[in-house]
Motif scaffolding. Sequence first.
Motif, short mmCIF file in Angstrom:
data_model
loop_
_atom_site.label_atom_id
_atom_site.label_comp_id
_atom_site.label_asym_id
_atom_site.label_seq_id
_atom_site.Cartn_x
_atom_site.Cartn_y
_atom_site.Cartn_z
N PHE A 1 11.39 9.82 -13.03
CA PHE A 1 10.68 8.81 -13.24
C PHE A 1 11.53 7.96 -14.24
O PHE A 1 11.28 6.53 -14.08
CB PHE A 1 9.40 9.21 -13.54
CG PHE A 1 8.44 9.87 -12.47
CD1 PHE A 1 9.03 9.75 -11.21
CD2 PHE A 1 7.46 10.57 -12.82
CE1 PHE A 1 8.20 10.44 -10.22
CE2 PHE A 1 6.64 11.12 -11.87
CZ PHE A 1 7.02 11.19 -10.65
N ASN B 1 16.44 16.34 2.20
CA ASN B 1 16.08 17.73 2.35
C ASN B 1 16.01 18.25 3.89
O ASN B 1 15.49 17.82 4.66
CB ASN B 1 14.50 17.84 1.76
CG ASN B 1 14.62 17.45 0.21
OD1 ASN B 1 15.13 17.94 -0.48
ND2 ASN B 1 14.39 16.08 -0.09
N GLU C 1 12.31 12.54 -17.24
CA GLU C 1 11.17 11.63 -17.47
C GLU C 1 11.11 10.93 -18.74
O GLU C 1 10.57 9.67 -19.03
CB GLU C 1 9.73 12.05 -17.55
CG GLU C 1 9.31 13.01 -16.07
CD GLU C 1 7.95 13.42 -15.88
OE1 GLU C 1 7.39 13.55 -16.83
OE2 GLU C 1 7.70 13.73 -14.96
N ASP D 1 18.85 22.88 -3.95
CA ASP D 1 17.79 22.42 -4.65
C ASP D 1 16.85 23.02 -5.49
O ASP D 1 16.80 24.43 -5.25
CB ASP D 1 17.02 21.70 -3.48
CG ASP D 1 16.14 20.27 -3.88
OD1 ASP D 1 15.98 19.97 -5.06
OD2 ASP D 1 15.42 19.83 -3.08
N ARG E 1 12.88 20.53 -11.83
CA ARG E 1 12.36 19.84 -12.92
C ARG E 1 11.34 20.54 -13.78
O ARG E 1 11.08 20.15 -14.76
CB ARG E 1 11.30 18.74 -12.11
CG ARG E 1 10.30 18.92 -11.42
CD ARG E 1 9.21 17.88 -11.00
NE ARG E 1 8.27 18.19 -10.50
CZ ARG E 1 7.94 18.10 -9.47
NH1 ARG E 1 8.81 17.67 -8.53
NH2 ARG E 1 6.72 18.41 -8.53
N ARG F 1 7.28 10.86 3.53
CA ARG F 1 5.81 10.49 3.24
C ARG F 1 4.93 10.56 4.47
O ARG F 1 5.53 10.04 5.59
CB ARG F 1 5.72 9.04 2.68
CG ARG F 1 6.59 8.83 1.37
CD ARG F 1 5.74 9.72 0.19
NE ARG F 1 6.63 9.79 -1.04
CZ ARG F 1 7.09 10.68 -1.62
NH1 ARG F 1 7.06 11.92 -0.82
NH2 ARG F 1 7.65 10.87 -2.68
P1 C2E Z 1 12.36 18.25 -4.08
O1 C2E Z 1 13.43 18.01 -2.84
O2 C2E Z 1 12.81 18.77 -5.22
O3 C2E Z 1 12.13 16.55 -4.49
C1 C2E Z 1 11.69 16.23 -5.89
C2 C2E Z 1 10.29 15.97 -6.01
O4 C2E Z 1 9.91 15.76 -7.53
C3 C2E Z 1 9.68 14.73 -5.25
O5 C2E Z 1 8.36 15.18 -4.95
C4 C2E Z 1 9.77 13.76 -6.29
O6 C2E Z 1 8.79 12.62 -5.97
C5 C2E Z 1 9.22 14.49 -7.41
N1 C2E Z 1 9.82 13.82 -8.78
C6 C2E Z 1 10.91 13.02 -8.88
N2 C2E Z 1 11.06 12.65 -9.93
C7 C2E Z 1 9.92 13.02 -10.82
C8 C2E Z 1 9.58 13.01 -12.22
O7 C2E Z 1 10.43 12.56 -12.96
N3 C2E Z 1 8.60 13.74 -12.45
C9 C2E Z 1 8.11 14.49 -11.75
N4 C2E Z 1 6.74 15.41 -12.09
N5 C2E Z 1 8.22 14.71 -10.23
C10 C2E Z 1 9.01 13.83 -10.05
P2 C2E Z 1 7.58 14.83 -3.61
O8 C2E Z 1 8.21 13.37 -2.86
O9 C2E Z 1 6.25 15.15 -3.42
O10 C2E Z 1 8.23 16.43 -2.53
C11 C2E Z 1 8.14 17.64 -2.79
C12 C2E Z 1 9.02 18.42 -2.13
O11 C2E Z 1 8.57 18.31 -0.59
C13 C2E Z 1 10.43 17.91 -2.21
O12 C2E Z 1 11.02 18.56 -3.07
C14 C2E Z 1 10.83 18.73 -0.95
O13 C2E Z 1 11.19 20.22 -1.14
C15 C2E Z 1 10.13 18.31 0.17
N6 C2E Z 1 10.42 17.41 0.99
C16 C2E Z 1 10.37 15.99 0.59
N7 C2E Z 1 10.86 15.32 1.74
C17 C2E Z 1 11.48 16.25 2.62
C18 C2E Z 1 12.06 16.28 3.97
O14 C2E Z 1 12.36 14.95 4.48
N8 C2E Z 1 12.19 17.28 4.69
C19 C2E Z 1 12.00 18.78 4.01
N9 C2E Z 1 12.27 19.47 4.52
N10 C2E Z 1 11.40 18.59 2.72
C20 C2E Z 1 10.85 17.51 2.23
#
Ligand code: C2E
Length: 279
Positions: free
Chosen positions: A254, A114, A235, A176, A200, A63
Amino acid sequence: RAKSEGRNLYRFFEPGMDAMVQARRALEVDLGTALSRQEFDLDFQPIMNIASGEIVGAEALMRWHSPERGMVAPDSFIPVAEETGLIVPLGEWALRKACTAAARWPAGLRVAVNVSAVQLKSGSFARSVISALAFSGVPAGRLELEITETVLMDESEVVLRTLRQLRELGIRIALDDFGTGYSSLGYLRRFPVDKIKIDRSFIHDLSNRDTAAIVRTVIGLGAELGITVTAEGVETEVQLDILRSNGCTEAQGFLIGAPSKAAEIQRLLRSRAPHSQTG
Ligand code: C2E
Ligand code: MG
Ligand code: MG
Ligand code: MG
């Protein structure tokens, strides 16, 4: 008339493109100082074993709370951090932070982090992973690294060597966003992974017959390969029931729990982990 319209368009467009380039530059500049200003944080989202209903670990999600911009989504800043190279120190910070959090969870619970292709190509990645584990005292078997197909796509020798080295240490590798890439099956053959995370978008569309057939097939594939299959973005109870009846190993979404602060996830993990002892 056409001529003057063309000229107007030209005059309209030019400053517009400048504005885009400037906005992008401004984002890069803000991002560049964000790490030292401690504007980053990690949330954690629980992952559940479907058969037992127990929480088996959590995924760290980055974040960025920018004082000027508010909350910026990882999908908008991670690609910029990858292009500027900031992802290398930022990813290192995330690994340490995630492992430090996991050190306070019940023993045996996994932490997923990640990892971007840029980090893996940097050459110093394995060292920084080993250092994060040593620093936190978390055993390698509790760390899971989530990579996407783009990591395996370029087939660079340093990337494959690094992944093999990490896997030999007992670190698990998860693929992933499975299914959104370009040639998932080829990568599975060339590089052994421990887990597939079904993207997802498939879970969201599970009421569609064809999508359901694809999801069942991926679950079967995981079973044949003897690897874990996790469904992302779960969800609804209906989705969970379909996944359960098809033998999917794990669910994340979620319905199970939204990403939340480290302190909150620690409480949840201590109450819902298998044989909740701390360690
Ligand atoms: P991801 O690794 O596929 O993470 C899952 C994303 O889906 C997360 O979005 C999470 O908040 C969201 N999510 C979880 N459950 C649900 C659900 O039930 N419904 C929906 N609609 N969404 C859900 P977030 O946190 O916005 O992260 C997006 C992407 O950003 C991640 O996809 C990952 O690819 C990247 N990311 C996040 N943190 C890191 C990190 O520390 N390093 C790197 N390289 N990439 C990161
Ligand atoms: Mg992930
Ligand atoms: Mg994903
Ligand atoms: Mg993603």
